[in-house]
Design an enzyme around this catalytic site. Structure first.
Site, PDB file in Angstrom:
ATOM      1  N   GLY A 110      -4.233 -12.110 -10.049  1.00 25.29           N
ATOM      2  CA  GLY A 110      -4.946 -12.007  -8.793  1.00 25.29           C
ATOM      3  C   GLY A 110      -4.628 -10.698  -8.104  1.00 25.29           C
TER       4      GLY A 110
ATOM      5  N   ALA B 174      -5.794 -10.699   5.880  1.00 22.62           N
ATOM      6  CA  ALA B 174      -5.278 -10.288   7.185  1.00 22.62           C
ATOM      7  C   ALA B 174      -6.402 -10.038   8.170  1.00 22.62           C
ATOM      8  CB  ALA B 174      -4.418  -9.035   7.036  1.00 22.62           C
TER       9      ALA B 174
ATOM     10  N   LYS C  93       0.828  -1.208   0.000  1.00 20.81           N
ATOM     11  CA  LYS C  93       0.000   0.000   0.000  1.00 20.81           C
ATOM     12  C   LYS C  93       0.861   1.255   0.000  1.00 20.81           C
ATOM     13  CE  LYS C  93      -3.086  -2.950  -0.020  1.00 20.81           C
ATOM     14  NZ  LYS C  93      -2.096  -4.011  -0.216  1.00 20.81           N
TER      15      LYS C  93
ATOM     16  N   HIS D  74     -23.439  15.149   1.733  1.00 22.07           N
ATOM     17  CA  HIS D  74     -23.275  15.637   0.361  1.00 22.07           C
ATOM     18  C   HIS D  74     -22.296  16.810   0.354  1.00 22.07           C
ATOM     19  CE1 HIS D  74     -24.207  16.768  -3.750  1.00 22.07           C
ATOM     20  NE2 HIS D  74     -24.328  18.024  -3.333  1.00 22.07           N
TER      21      HIS D  74
ATOM     22  N   ASP E 237      -4.034 -17.668   7.653  1.00 21.92           N
ATOM     23  CA  ASP E 237      -3.724 -18.304   6.369  1.00 21.92           C
ATOM     24  C   ASP E 237      -3.419 -19.787   6.490  1.00 21.92           C
ATOM     25  OD1 ASP E 237      -3.959 -15.777   5.347  1.00 21.92           O
ATOM     26  OD2 ASP E 237      -1.950 -15.681   4.493  1.00 21.92           O
TER      27      ASP E 237
ATOM     28  N   SER F  25       2.707 -14.721  -9.158  1.00 23.15           N
ATOM     29  CA  SER F  25       1.704 -14.576  -8.098  1.00 23.15           C
ATOM     30  C   SER F  25       0.540 -15.508  -8.389  1.00 23.15           C
ATOM     31  CB  SER F  25       1.225 -13.125  -8.011  1.00 23.15           C
ATOM     32  OG  SER F  25       0.746 -12.682  -9.270  1.00 23.15           O
TER      33      SER F  25
END
Length: 476
Positions: free
Chosen positions: A193, A331, A59, A455, A323, A280
């Site tokens: 992916g 995560a 990120k 808004h 995992d 990947s």
């Protein structure tokens, strides 16, 4: 060597492990967490794949590369003139590493704050003792711990492609893809992916010519088909070359390049040479060195730790999360399981609802979703209503200069209960949370349609898509 007795020992300090350890400590248990990740200086680097070579660093690079692309292509629309634009990749990578270390140090601080004992090394079962288990720690720290409860949170590793093992120089896993020292002229990515698209996006933005080779005939098959088609169109427009239905053949390394032979979707033989190649193609559970056989830990045929619906293994007092067990490799899923397991150890009723776990791909535009896709509802024979709203009709999106994509609602045709929400567009990762909350409380599309949204805001697109389920969108 020392003997240490704990109520709970957590093996692994990733999102599932460190969160399980902290929650268990909050509940009054004496807790230890073992983690073997080290930084370049050999110091502890808890946080697992997510913090070190996954969610956090990716990120950081996605944000940096997006700024670079905006400066080169979008600022002019805002009346901002940029001349002499130059990429300092070293600084970009250094910033990424700094953010990773901040997260590592933050976890160590949280351990200290919550009185979790941290052990830097590899944790493994050594045997049973006094109705519990003995766990060895080897590496920078050497210790023997005992506990009645052990939580396995050892995560996953990148799946290797036979004949193209990772060397992290020419053939890269997610780890190597985050540390390329110079922008490659031509970058190949095998696998369209989450990781492939995110890393492909990073390097395309800073100047690489990126080609993605995907084995499946459809793009993002797990994503709602309408959303996936929109995303594919946008990625191709940006300059990503995406080839579907590819059958990968020989992969040959040269001195400073990699050649991939493959058959395209028509069966025709193709060959492409890249400066770097990212592979990947998924991830595999990390149980290497856990020594589960010493205590009879059961693994399935794919190497996952076998657990029930509450993350209990076949061994009393041994749990597994994240995992390394069934379910999505996310995560936040691991975190929720970590909290739930700690609470179950305490005799409480931990809660994880797999039906409301959000998914996000942090490309630009972002893609996020929760619940069922339209193709899943059709396959299950569920009668539904659909409503969509494009960001091009949203005032805040226009002001941002990013009107790509849409929001899509799927609701039960009879009860109007929200069955799925799918978003491709700006800040989709943030917008999806409203849908998660709504679905957790069994809300209807009418409930969202009746809620006042600020808004101008991107969230108005969510309200408008909910209105569209009943064919009464107000701004499109």
């Amino acid at each position: 060597m020392s003997d240490k007795q704990f109520d709970v020992v957590v093996i692994g300090g990733g999102p599932g492990g460190y969160i399980a350890a902290i929650r268990a400590a909050q509940l009054g248990f004496k807790v230890a967490c073992i983690d073997e990740w080290s930084n370049a200086a050999g110091k502890p680097a808890p946080g697992g794949t997510c913090t070190n070579v996954g969610c956090i660093p990716s990120k950081a690079l996605l944000q940096s590369s997006e700024h670079f692309e905006h400066a080169g292509h979008a600022f002019a629309d805002h009346g901002i003139k940029v001349s002499g634009l130059e990429l300092d990749l070293g600084t970009m990578l250094k910033r990424k590493d700094t953010i990773v270390k901040q997260n590592n140090d933050g976890i160590l601080f949280l351990f200290k704050k919550n009185k979790v004992s941290f052990f830097h090394g590899r944790g493994a079962f050594a045997g049973t003792a006094d109705g519990g288990y003995t766990v060895s720690v080897t590496g920078p720290t050497t210790d023997t711990l005992t506990a009645k409860n052990v939580v396995i949170a050892t995560g996953s590793n990148a799946r290797q492609l036979a004949g193209a093992e990772f060397d992290e120089k020419l053939i890269l896993s997610n780890a190597g893809a985050l540390a390329i020292e110079a922008v490659p002229s031509k970058l190949g990515v095998i696998g369209a992916g989450v990781i492939g698209l995110e890393m492909g996006s990073v390097w395309r933005r800073v100047g690489a010519e990126v080609t993605v080779l995907e084995g499946l005939p459809t793009f993002l098959g797990a994503v709602d088909e309408q959303i996936a088609k929109e995303a594919h169109k946008l990625f191709v427009k940006q300059g990503l070359t995406i080839n579907l239905g590819c059958q990968i053949g020989a992969i040959t390394k040269g001195d400073n390049d990699v050649t991939v032979e493959y058959a395209d979707s028509t069966g025709a033989a193709q060959k492409a040479t890249f400066d770097r190649l990212i592979i990947s193609i998924g991830r595999v559970p990390n149980t290497t060195g856990l020594n589960g056989e010493a205590v009879g830990l059961q693994l399935d045929e794919r190497g996952f730790v076998v657990v029930d619906d509450e993350c209990r293994t076949s061994l009393p007092g041994v749990w597994a999360v994240g995992d390394v067990v069934r379910g999505p490799m996310l995560a936040h899923k691991a975190e929720e399981e970590g909290v739930a397991v700690a609470e179950r150890i305490a005799g409480q009723h931990g809660h994880v609802n797999f039906n409301t776990i959000p998914w996000v791909i942090y490309t630009s535009p972002e893609i996020s979703w929760v619940g069922k896709t339209e193709q899943q509802l059709k396959a299950d024979g569920v009668a539904y209503k659909a409503g969509t709203f494009p960001f091009m009709a949203n005032g805040r999106a226009r002001a941002l200069g990013d009107t790509s994509g849409m929001v899509k609602f799927l609701a039960d045709a009879t009860t109007d209960e929200i069955l799925g929400v799918h978003i491709v567009g700006p800040m989709a990762s943030e917008l999806i949370s409203e849908a998660v909350v709504a679905m957790e409380f069994k809300a209807s599309s009418e409930d969202i349609a009746r809620i006042c949204h600020a808004h101008p805001s991107l969230s108005e697109a969510v309200k408008e898509a909910a209105l569209a389920v009943d064919k009464r969108s107000l701004n499109f």
